[in-house]
Design an enzyme around this catalytic site. Structure first.
Site, mmCIF file in Angstrom:
data_model
loop_
_atom_site.group_PDB
_atom_site.id
_atom_site.type_symbol
_atom_site.label_atom_id
_atom_site.label_comp_id
_atom_site.label_asym_id
_atom_site.label_seq_id
_atom_site.Cartn_x
_atom_site.Cartn_y
_atom_site.Cartn_z
ATOM 1 N N HIS A 183 -11.228 -5.334 10.497
ATOM 2 C CA HIS A 183 -11.209 -4.665 9.016
ATOM 3 C C HIS A 183 -12.526 -3.645 9.361
ATOM 4 O O HIS A 183 -13.176 -3.952 8.215
ATOM 5 C CB HIS A 183 -12.523 -5.892 8.788
ATOM 6 C CG HIS A 183 -11.318 -6.728 7.654
ATOM 7 N ND1 HIS A 183 -9.993 -7.501 8.331
ATOM 8 C CD2 HIS A 183 -10.545 -6.402 6.312
ATOM 9 C CE1 HIS A 183 -9.278 -8.117 7.219
ATOM 10 N NE2 HIS A 183 -9.236 -7.365 6.087
ATOM 11 N N GLU A 203 0.258 -1.038 0.074
ATOM 12 C CA GLU A 203 0.117 -0.408 0.407
ATOM 13 C C GLU A 203 0.727 1.472 0.262
ATOM 14 O O GLU A 203 0.221 2.470 -0.835
ATOM 15 C CB GLU A 203 -0.949 0.054 1.480
ATOM 16 C CG GLU A 203 -2.016 -1.576 1.542
ATOM 17 C CD GLU A 203 -1.386 -2.781 1.312
ATOM 18 O OE1 GLU A 203 -0.606 -2.870 1.373
ATOM 19 O OE2 GLU A 203 -2.614 -3.298 1.420
#
Ligand SMILES: Cc1ncc(C[n+]2csc(CCOP(=O)(O)OP(=O)(O)O)c2C)c(N)n1
Ligand SMILES: [Mg+2]
Lengths: 337, 326
Positions: B129, B60
């Site tokens: 998450h 990322e």
């Protein structure tokens, strides 16, 4: 290379040394603030590599990006030295209008895309510059100069991998000066030969060279740059070098011995090249003395004078350049009610 | 007009902008061959190829950085980060690079990247998450942060974000990708700045953004049955915040509630209510109320999760409290 070019290269390296020496003095006089990282000792690397790149030609230039030790890379790419000095003085006429300082020299007109303080951050930015070149189909490449310490960042590994899978035209130049601030590479890095960290792991061409003899640097850099440009593939090149001064200004250098410093100073890139050119009859000792005098005059009477006399940014413009100052209302708004 | 899902609206914006401008590319994990986790780029790999729909390894920070570097050469990368939780890995390049390059360079270099990412809770995805993090990005100078509440904005704001010269973070929401709305067939743009009154009312102002706008709208329906007329304001942009629209609404209703899915400390609500104190304190007739998540990592167990995350019921009861009814 012509004799005149050799003489110019020597003059450039002496200029770079004197420029940094003068910033040191200005720092002591408190004319320059913040952190100041000098390049003395490593001149042959940036000078030799960029001599083989397209620089000084404005928007046609290759893209160059580096860390915080950036003054010389900026100048060799084409940034006017007086603007770099004015930036160190925090002036409106500085390369980054006084907003960046020593660690953040930018000159977009010469494709010098900046100095960055976050160690390892330029790796992906460089790969992105290369992606831009490749996507637009220009013949430009991106050149990223970073230290040995930067290779212990995750961005090193992530970026080597992506540069390789996407065939990006980027040259990674590792200036291995043996230290990350005060930590010797043997104490921080399992594989001290940096070029070995990419060839097998990321399937990328790489090589290691002496970085104190500019002829040597230029030869190695030419091969690497030709490869990157012609094959449109990344290359990692490592130069063994040494910084003569402390990491930044408040560094007592307690982590290295006087003997080690003396050994490397024998291999001073300016001494090596001066000796070669004298032996070849291209310059005389007296020419070098004259050069130094001329350089010091230029630094004092043009560069420092410009920095001293330039205005500071206006406080009323504090929040300029945060976002686009002239945004298109169609995209930005505000929303019509 | 055609009924369009949130994900289809995003897909359409990508498609049109990529067709128009060859410098627009998309980057992210599984966005190409796999079609995208939320289908937001489905079919585009086949149409534009691998150099424009770029499947990235799980890196990322560096693929975001590569997007930023490319944007410095004039390209317009749209970066999809699979979940805002993973955007934390890219904070260095977003916060230290993209947000600061224009300023550090004295205005010489723009970073026109767009970063899209879902930020919010879904169902039982547990602590790693379910981050929201809107409040973290909205505190960074040099970024734009927008939160499309539905397909109309998801399409129109992505188009604007791609064309703007600033780094823009678009916070989407896992529970909104299948939300449907009629949107115009012809091309349109929705500006990145400006809050919007999405339901007019006179007794209380309910302020939300992203998914919490829907909680406010549901609460407003219930309040109407109780004879309370609630005005609902969608912030749309968290950076910058449109204080003017908030002030006007509060001066009309004299009462305010802010609903957010983020935790409360140093949250969106803290910022909005501070702004109200500064702009129109004397217009208030009662104490403002914040509806927000509990200050805990989001639990897995469905009962605990429900207790941690605000719902329309919480907004409704919060509004009754502001009204002095409970
Ligand atoms: C991400 C990050 N961590 C730590 C630092 C502090 N720091 C500045 S320079 C430096 C050493 C870098 O060494 P190297 O990459 O070898 O470059 P050199 O200074 O030797 O040129 C460190 C640790 C930083 N600037 N950024
Ligand atoms: Mg080093």
């Amino acid at each position: 290379m012509s004799d005149a070019d050799k003489k110019r290269l020597l003059r450039e390296m002496i200029f770079f040394r004197r420029f940094e020496d003068r910033t040191f003095e200005a720092y002591m006089e408190r004319k320059i603030g913040g952190f100041l990282h000098l390049y003395s000792g490593q001149e042959a690397v940036a000078t030799g590599v960029l001599e083989q790149a397209v620089v000084g030609k404005g928007s046609e230039n290759d893209y160059v990006i580096t860390g915080y030790r950036d003054h010389i890379h900026a100048i060799k790419t084409g940034a006017p030295p007086r603007e770099v000095m004015a930036e160190l003085y925090g002036k409106e006429t500085g390369s980054s209008k006084g907003r960046g300082g020593s660690m953040h020299i930018f000159d977009a007109s010469q494709n010098f895309m900046g100095g960055y303080a976050l160690v390892g951050q330029p790796f992906p930015l460089a790969a992105g510059l290369a992606l831009g070149c490749k996507h637009k189909g220009t013949k430009q490449i991106a050149i990223c100069f970073l230290g040995d310490g930067a290779n212990n960042q995750g961005t090193f590994h992530e970026t080597m991998n992506m540069a390789a899978i996407w065939d990006l035209p980027v040259l990674f130049v590792c200036e291995n000066n043996g230290y990350a601030i005060g930590t010797h590479i043997d104490r921080s890095t399992a594989q001290p030969d940096q070029y070995k960290r990419v060839d097998q792991a990321y399937n990328m061409k790489s090589s290691q060279h002496d970085g104190m003899d500019i002829d040597n640097v230029m030869e190695a850099a030419k091969t690497a740059i030709d490869y990157v440009r012609n094959e449109s593939k990344p290359y990692f090149i490592e130069f063994m070098t040494y910084r003569f001064r402390g990491h930044s200004m408040s560094d007592a250098k307690g982590y290295r011995t006087k003997e080690e410093e003396a050994e490397w100073e024998k291999r001073d890139p300016i001494k090596i090249y001066s000796k070669k050119l004298i032996e070849a009859g291209i310059v005389k000792q007296a020419d070098i003395k004259a050069m130094e005098k001329e350089i010091d005059d230029e630094i004092e009477n043009d560069i420092i004078k410009f920095a001293e006399e330039s205005p500071e940014p206006k406080v009323e413009e504090l929040t300029k350049y945060v976002l686009d100052d002239n945004p298109d209302p169609r995209w930005i708004g505000p929303l019509q009610k | 007009m055609a009924e369009t899902a949130y994900w289809e609206a995003i897909r359409r914006a990508h498609d049109e902008e990529m067709a128009r401008d060859p410098l627009v590319i998309a980057m992210g994990e599984d966005i190409g061959v796999a079609g995208g986790t939320y289908k937001a780029t489905s079919g585009l790999y086949e149409k534009y190829g691998e150099t424009r729909i770029v499947d990235c390894p799980i890196s990322e920070n560096s693929y975001t950085g590569i997007g930023i570097g490319a944007s410095m050469t004039g390209m317009r990368p749209v970066i999809e980060i699979m979940s805002i939780n993973f955007a934390l890995l890219a904070l260095d390049t977003i916060v230290n690079a993209a947000a600061k390059i224009r300023y550090m360079s004295g205005g010489q270099i723009a970073c026109p990247i767009v970063m899209r990412t879902p930020g919010g809770t879904a169902h039982q995805l547990a602590a790693q998450h379910s981050a929201r993090l809107a409040r973290m990005f909205m505190s960074t100078s040099g970024l734009r942060v927008v939160t499309p509440r539905g397909p109309l904005d998801a399409y129109g704001m992505l188009k604007s974000a791609i064309r703007s010269n600033d780094p823009v973070i678009i916070i989407e929401h896992e529970q909104m990708y299948n939300l449907k709305e009629d949107i115009p067939d012809e091309e349109y743009f929705r500006p990145l700045e400006g809050a919007e009154v999405v339901r007019e009312g006179s007794d209380i102002t309910l302020i939300g953004y992203n998914y919490s706008v829907h909680l406010c709208l549901q609460a407003a329906e219930r309040l109407a049955k109780d004879g309370i007329s609630a005005e609902v304001v969608d912030l749309r942009s968290l950076k910058p915040i449109d204080r003017e629209t908030i002030r006007k609404s509060v001066e009309k209703t004299h009462k305010v509630l802010v609903a957010e899915e983020d935790e409360a400390p140093v949250g969106v609500g803290s910022e909005i209510i501070t702004g109200i104190m500064e702009d129109c304190f004397f217009a208030l007739d009662s104490q403002p109320v914040r509806i927000h998540a509990a200050d805990v990592p989001v639990p897995y167990n469905h009962k605990l999760e429900k207790a941690a995350i605000p719902n329309a019921d919480d907004v409704y009861h919060g509004a009754l409290k502001v009204m002095g009814k409970i």
